[in-house]
Design an enzyme around this catalytic site. Structure first.
Site, PDB file in Angstrom:
ATOM      1  N   PHE A 111       0.835  -1.371  -0.098  1.00  0.00           N
ATOM      2  CA  PHE A 111      -0.038   0.041  -0.054  1.00  0.00           C
ATOM      3  C   PHE A 111       0.931   1.362   0.016  1.00  0.00           C
ATOM      4  O   PHE A 111       1.751   1.352   0.810  1.00  0.00           O
ATOM      5  CB  PHE A 111      -1.147  -0.014   1.060  1.00  0.00           C
ATOM      6  N   GLN A 112       0.476   2.043  -0.959  1.00  0.00           N
ATOM      7  CA  GLN A 112       1.359   3.554  -1.036  1.00  0.00           C
ATOM      8  C   GLN A 112       2.857   3.164  -1.246  1.00  0.00           C
ATOM      9  O   GLN A 112       3.638   3.781  -0.760  1.00  0.00           O
ATOM     10  CB  GLN A 112       0.974   4.368   0.214  1.00  0.00           C
ATOM     11  N   LYS A 161       9.545   2.594   6.957  1.00  0.00           N
ATOM     12  CA  LYS A 161       8.948   2.900   8.104  1.00  0.00           C
ATOM     13  C   LYS A 161       9.751   2.162   9.325  1.00  0.00           C
ATOM     14  O   LYS A 161      10.091   2.684  10.605  1.00  0.00           O
ATOM     15  CB  LYS A 161       7.554   2.320   8.060  1.00  0.00           C
ATOM     16  N   MET A 473       0.552  33.631 -21.599  1.00  0.00           N
ATOM     17  CA  MET A 473       1.898  33.505 -22.482  1.00  0.00           C
ATOM     18  C   MET A 473       1.593  32.460 -23.780  1.00  0.00           C
ATOM     19  O   MET A 473       2.249  32.778 -24.777  1.00  0.00           O
ATOM     20  CB  MET A 473       3.156  32.849 -21.512  1.00  0.00           C
TER      21      MET A 473
HETATM   22  C1  LIG Z   1       8.617  31.946 -19.802  1.00  0.00           C
HETATM   23  C2  LIG Z   1       9.867  32.012 -19.643  1.00  0.00           C
HETATM   24  C3  LIG Z   1      10.615  33.016 -20.461  1.00  0.00           C
HETATM   25  C4  LIG Z   1      12.267  32.988 -20.035  1.00  0.00           C
HETATM   26  N1  LIG Z   1      12.902  34.149 -20.631  1.00  0.00           N
HETATM   27  C5  LIG Z   1      13.993  34.412 -20.574  1.00  0.00           C
HETATM   28  C6  LIG Z   1      14.795  35.365 -20.953  1.00  0.00           C
HETATM   29  O1  LIG Z   1      14.175  36.126 -21.842  1.00  0.00           O
HETATM   30  N2  LIG Z   1      16.069  35.603 -20.780  1.00  0.00           N
HETATM   31  C7  LIG Z   1      16.577  34.826 -19.821  1.00  0.00           C
HETATM   32  O2  LIG Z   1      17.748  35.101 -19.471  1.00  0.00           O
HETATM   33  N3  LIG Z   1      16.075  33.574 -19.127  1.00  0.00           N
HETATM   34  C8  LIG Z   1      14.697  33.605 -19.567  1.00  0.00           C
HETATM   35  N4  LIG Z   1      14.024  32.490 -18.788  1.00  0.00           N
HETATM   36  C9  LIG Z   1      14.781  31.890 -17.876  1.00  0.00           C
HETATM   37  C10 LIG Z   1      15.649  30.859 -18.747  1.00  0.00           C
HETATM   38  O3  LIG Z   1      14.920  29.580 -19.033  1.00  0.00           O
HETATM   39  C11 LIG Z   1      16.620  29.955 -17.777  1.00  0.00           C
HETATM   40  O4  LIG Z   1      16.247  29.479 -16.652  1.00  0.00           O
HETATM   41  C12 LIG Z   1      17.673  31.111 -17.396  1.00  0.00           C
HETATM   42  O5  LIG Z   1      18.511  31.865 -18.619  1.00  0.00           O
HETATM   43  C13 LIG Z   1      18.947  30.601 -16.713  1.00  0.00           C
HETATM   44  O6  LIG Z   1      19.880  31.698 -16.069  1.00  0.00           O
HETATM   45  P1  LIG Z   1      21.300  31.216 -15.369  1.00  0.00           P
HETATM   46  O7  LIG Z   1      22.091  30.625 -16.719  1.00  0.00           O
HETATM   47  O8  LIG Z   1      21.823  32.391 -14.906  1.00  0.00           O
HETATM   48  O9  LIG Z   1      21.029  30.265 -14.036  1.00  0.00           O
HETATM   49  P2  LIG Z   1      20.920  28.779 -13.852  1.00  0.00           P
HETATM   50  O10 LIG Z   1      20.228  28.033 -14.904  1.00  0.00           O
HETATM   51  O11 LIG Z   1      20.686  28.699 -12.516  1.00  0.00           O
HETATM   52  O12 LIG Z   1      22.609  28.478 -13.961  1.00  0.00           O
HETATM   53  C14 LIG Z   1      23.330  28.707 -13.218  1.00  0.00           C
HETATM   54  C15 LIG Z   1      24.929  28.615 -13.621  1.00  0.00           C
HETATM   55  O13 LIG Z   1      25.800  28.742 -12.855  1.00  0.00           O
HETATM   56  C16 LIG Z   1      26.685  27.778 -12.402  1.00  0.00           C
HETATM   57  N5  LIG Z   1      27.001  28.089 -10.933  1.00  0.00           N
HETATM   58  C17 LIG Z   1      26.369  27.611  -9.865  1.00  0.00           C
HETATM   59  N6  LIG Z   1      26.834  28.064  -9.015  1.00  0.00           N
HETATM   60  C18 LIG Z   1      28.191  28.557  -9.118  1.00  0.00           C
HETATM   61  C19 LIG Z   1      29.333  29.113  -8.450  1.00  0.00           C
HETATM   62  N7  LIG Z   1      29.277  28.932  -7.059  1.00  0.00           N
HETATM   63  N8  LIG Z   1      30.245  29.602  -9.210  1.00  0.00           N
HETATM   64  C20 LIG Z   1      30.267  29.556 -10.551  1.00  0.00           C
HETATM   65  N9  LIG Z   1      29.130  29.092 -11.315  1.00  0.00           N
HETATM   66  C21 LIG Z   1      28.212  28.477 -10.647  1.00  0.00           C
HETATM   67  C22 LIG Z   1      25.786  26.719 -12.716  1.00  0.00           C
HETATM   68  O14 LIG Z   1      26.744  25.606 -12.705  1.00  0.00           O
HETATM   69  C23 LIG Z   1      25.178  27.098 -14.037  1.00  0.00           C
HETATM   70  O15 LIG Z   1      25.875  26.900 -14.859  1.00  0.00           O
HETATM   71  C24 LIG Z   1      12.640  32.415 -19.053  1.00  0.00           C
HETATM   72  C25 LIG Z   1      12.086  31.309 -18.474  1.00  0.00           C
HETATM   73  C26 LIG Z   1      10.752  31.294 -18.788  1.00  0.00           C
HETATM   74  C27 LIG Z   1       9.848  30.361 -17.766  1.00  0.00           C
HETATM   75  C1  LIG Z   2       2.946  23.286 -15.163  1.00  0.00           C
HETATM   76  C2  LIG Z   2       2.855  23.915 -16.369  1.00  0.00           C
HETATM   77  N1  LIG Z   2       2.050  23.771 -17.174  1.00  0.00           N
HETATM   78  C3  LIG Z   2       2.133  24.458 -18.328  1.00  0.00           C
HETATM   79  C4  LIG Z   2       3.069  25.465 -18.685  1.00  0.00           C
HETATM   80  C5  LIG Z   2       2.801  26.291 -19.860  1.00  0.00           C
HETATM   81  N2  LIG Z   2       2.673  27.517 -19.819  1.00  0.00           N
HETATM   82  C6  LIG Z   2       3.810  28.578 -19.680  1.00  0.00           C
HETATM   83  S1  LIG Z   2       3.342  29.792 -19.467  1.00  0.00           S
HETATM   84  C7  LIG Z   2       1.392  29.496 -19.548  1.00  0.00           C
HETATM   85  C8  LIG Z   2       0.629  30.443 -19.252  1.00  0.00           C
HETATM   86  C9  LIG Z   2       0.346  30.888 -17.802  1.00  0.00           C
HETATM   87  O1  LIG Z   2      -0.883  31.578 -17.942  1.00  0.00           O
HETATM   88  P1  LIG Z   2      -1.125  32.330 -16.541  1.00  0.00           P
HETATM   89  O2  LIG Z   2      -0.720  31.877 -15.321  1.00  0.00           O
HETATM   90  O3  LIG Z   2      -2.379  33.187 -16.449  1.00  0.00           O
HETATM   91  O4  LIG Z   2      -0.151  33.791 -16.757  1.00  0.00           O
HETATM   92  P2  LIG Z   2       0.094  34.785 -17.954  1.00  0.00           P
HETATM   93  O5  LIG Z   2       0.962  34.393 -19.096  1.00  0.00           O
HETATM   94  O6  LIG Z   2      -1.504  34.927 -18.213  1.00  0.00           O
HETATM   95  O7  LIG Z   2       0.341  36.052 -17.238  1.00  0.00           O
HETATM   96  C10 LIG Z   2       1.511  28.139 -19.628  1.00  0.00           C
HETATM   97  C11 LIG Z   2       0.291  27.268 -19.785  1.00  0.00           C
HETATM   98  C12 LIG Z   2       3.915  25.504 -17.875  1.00  0.00           C
HETATM   99  N3  LIG Z   2       4.887  26.678 -17.787  1.00  0.00           N
HETATM  100  N4  LIG Z   2       3.963  25.022 -16.346  1.00  0.00           N
END
Ligand SMILES: Cc1cc2nc3c(=O)[nH]c(=O)nc-3n(C[C@H](O)[C@H](O)[C@H](O)COP(=O)(O)OP(=O)(O)OC[C@H]3O[C@@H](n4cnc5c(N)ncnc54)[C@H](O)[C@@H]3O)c2cc1C
Ligand SMILES: Cc1ncc(C[n+]2csc(CCOP(=O)(O)OP(=O)(O)O)c2C)c(N)n1
Ligand SMILES: [Mg+2]
Length: 568
Positions: A111-112, A161, A473
């Site tokens: 279970f679970q 457990k 989005m």
């Molecule tokens: C809807 C949406 C839109 C997005 N649009 C953008 C956008 O326009 N522009 C954008 O930039 N991102 C955007 N992102 C985010 C993107 O997907 C990434 O998460 C982001 O760019 C990652 O940033 P990062 O590389 O700085 O951080 P992380 O992914 O956290 O990477 C960190 C890095 O630092 C390293 N690191 C960790 N600790 C240390 C340390 N002590 N010393 C040296 N190195 C270290 C790691 O190894 C890793 O390589 C978006 C995300 C979403 C959900």
């Molecule tokens: C758990 C999950 N399901 C689906 C998506 C795909 N997704 C990215 S943005 C978005 C719409 C988000 O809508 P809302 O929360 O109303 O924010 P808005 O973009 O309208 O500001 C979806 C469905 C996701 N990022 N995460």
């Protein structure tokens, strides 16, 4: 000293400095819950185990301390999967503890029973199945060391457990990790350091790419000093925001898909990129074939696996960023790159004029204005925890973060439902902070059960709900790339004000720009948590935008001011 495995668990957690845990009980973890009553631990009862993991994650991101989440076996454990994956992709140190069926029942479809170590193998730094009380302390010590070490991340400990119920000797010293917990190289590569410094000294158009590694390394001040000394502009990833002050003249703003056009243009024009703790995510680079082709590249990262993973670089330095920056800075000459900065300034001037915050609202409520006003009304001092979607991008563009750890957001996994529970974790970690959850009407509904946690724990959190009636989005992608065929994106929403009130929160609805700042002030002055339902423009889009996989310089720019206001 003989203790039960459950007691050893709490003895070990307390010795690791744990004061707060987020969890939800059930049969297989009940011995641990029973023992918990004897220990100085604040247990936050969540409403869904996903919430517990995001709370632990928000706690970790707000402070750098390891966050702890607890669940029972089976569905309790599987509910944690999304939160663990979220923490993994953004290098957030959390330890998840799950109960498991009795060791003799393992493999019998008891279970679970779920093989949660199997399920989470690819989304944890490491995980443990503990079947004996004598193994509990060692697993906890090693799990915490691993979660923190090198590139941080989530670790899971699954405890049967009977391992919780039976007794064993508790010897904390003997439980110290026996194997190395970090793969960090012992010494920094001096030749790579020298090459990096030479490339920097020779560059006329360099850009620093500031990522989340800056704050994970705690070297924000060293980066500021380095950038100023060498006179190099700094672009931020989404997760790098806050690591370099927004008001610093060298800060260009966010790069990538929804970064500002001048930032991406500067990257494409640059003759040198210095990547500091960022991993060249595809949201950052766009089409790799055309990414910054004129630039030499230096990558400073703690994780050797990141060097040359997405972008080929000329020099890679594998070290903690504070160590790498310190070593390189010793060889870098004082710079004067005013011509380059002026060039970027010209690019910026043009785009800034078209910026929506400079435009009249003409009676409409724009989410961009809401974010800009939230920044103004909170003096830029809030800890803002955002969900995923358009509102997340508007926050990144219009709330100007001065301090590290002041923006908490799910970047890599982009987990809708993250913000509300992560904000709870941040508030528990930093009770004096002005914590705001910025959520969309879609994502909020994924974890809004945690409003009950806010009430039960009497937490003062404010919620800015950016209510556009759409999965905005996705609607935007449908508008741009699918001929406005809005399949499954319009939302029929509940009355969010009544809903928040039902959970014991204060709540108000805002429909015009003039009401925005008064509502934010009212929320800040209210003793109770408050939700503000901002009824924003429904078919607004986030600009600029690099379509997925397109060239970074091929941005869809903001429509001209005339188009934007003329339609009003
Ligand atoms: C809807 C949406 C839109 C997005 N649009 C953008 C956008 O326009 N522009 C954008 O930039 N991102 C955007 N992102 C985010 C993107 O997907 C990434 O998460 C982001 O760019 C990652 O940033 P990062 O590389 O700085 O951080 P992380 O992914 O956290 O990477 C960190 C890095 O630092 C390293 N690191 C960790 N600790 C240390 C340390 N002590 N010393 C040296 N190195 C270290 C790691 O190894 C890793 O390589 C978006 C995300 C979403 C959900
Ligand atoms: C758990 C999950 N399901 C689906 C998506 C795909 N997704 C990215 S943005 C978005 C719409 C988000 O809508 P809302 O929360 O109303 O924010 P808005 O973009 O309208 O500001 C979806 C469905 C996701 N990022 N995460
Ligand atoms: Mg929405």
């Amino acid at each position: 000293m003989q203790l039960t495995g459950a007691q050893i668990l709490w003895e070990s957690l307390v010795r690791e400095g744990v004061t707060d845990v987020f969890g939800y009980p059930g049969g297989a973890i009940l011995p641990a819950y029973d023992a918990m009553l004897e220990y100085p631990i604040r247990h936050v009862l969540v409403r869904h185990e996903q919430g517990a993991t995001h709370m632990a994650d928000g706690y970790a991101r707000a402070t750098g301390r390891v966050g702890v989440a607890i669940a029972t076996s089976g569905p309790g454990a599987t509910n944690m999967v999304t939160g663990i994956a979220t923490a993994m992709l953004d290098s957030s140190p959390i330890v998840c503890i799950t109960g498991q069926v009795g060791s003799k029942l393992i493999g019998s479809d008891a279970f679970q029973e779920t093989d949660i170590t199997g399920v989470t193998l690819p989304i944890t730094k490491h995980n443990y199945l503990v079947r004996r009380a004598s193994e509990v302390a060692g697993a906890v010590r090693e799990a915490f060391a691993l979660a923190r070490a090198g590139r941080p991340g989530p670790v899971l400990i699954d405890i049967t457990k009977d391992a919780q119920q039976t007794r064993a000797d508790f010897d904390w010293e003997a439980a110290a990790p026996r194997r190395p917990v970090s793969r960090r190289p012992p010494t920094i590569d001096a030749r790579a350091v020298q090459s990096a410094a030479t490339l920097i000294n020779d560059a006329t158009r360099p850009v620093i790419l500031c990522g989340r590694g800056v704050t994970l390394s705690g070297c924000e001040q060293a980066l500021i000093a380095f950038a100023r000394h060498a006179d190099i502009p700094v672009a931020m990833t989404l997760l790098g925001i806050g690591s370099f002050p927004a008001s610093d003249p060298l800060n260009l703003g966010m790069m990538g898909m929804h970064g500002e056009a001048w930032v991406n243009a500067a990257i494409q024009d640059a003759d040198l990129l210095i990547a500091c703790g960022m991993r060249f995510d595809d949201r950052v680079t766009g089409n790799l074939k055309t990414y910054a082709t004129a630039a030499r590249k230096i990558h400073l990262d703690i994780d050797a696996a990141e060097i040359n993973k997405n972008v080929r670089v000329d020099v890679g330095v594998v070290a903690d960023l504070s160590v790498a920056l310190d070593a390189i800075a010793r060889h870098v000459q004082k710079g004067d790159r005013s011509a380059w900065r002026q060039h970027i300034g010209v690019l910026k001037g043009d785009a800034a004029v078209r910026d929506i915050k400079n435009l009249p609202d003409a009676g409409h409520l724009y989410a961009a204005h809401v974010m800009h006003d939230l920044w103004r009304a909170t003096g830029g001092n809030a800890v803002v925890v955002t969900d995923v979607g358009q509102h997340q991008m508007w926050e990144a563009q219009y709330y100007h973060h001065e301090r590290p750890r002041s923006l908490i957001t799910s970047g890599g996994l982009g987990t809708m439902g993250f913000a509300l529970p992560a904000a709870i974790g941040a508030k528990i970690a930093r009770p004096d902070a002005d914590v705001w959850a910025v959520v969309g009407d879609g994502g909020f509904q994924m974890t809004l059960c945690e409003l009950a946690t806010i009430s039960q724990e009497r937490l003062k959190i404010n919620i800015a709900l950016v209510n556009n009636g759409y999965l905005g989005m996705v609607r935007q992608w449908q508008e741009f790339f699918y001929d406005r065929r809005y399949a499954a994106t319009p939302l029929h929403n509940p009355d969010f004000v009544k809903l928040a009130q039902a959970y014991g929160l204060s709540a108000a609805s805002v429909t015009s720009r003039a009401e925005v700042i008064p509502a934010i002030n009212a929320a800040r002055n209210d003793e109770r948590a408050m939700l503000i339902d901002f009824r924003v423009e429904q078919e607004d889009s986030v600009y600029p935008m690099v379509p997925a996989g397109a060239d970074l310089h091929a941005m869809i720019r903001r429509p001209s001011a005339i188009v934007e206001t003329g339609a009003d």
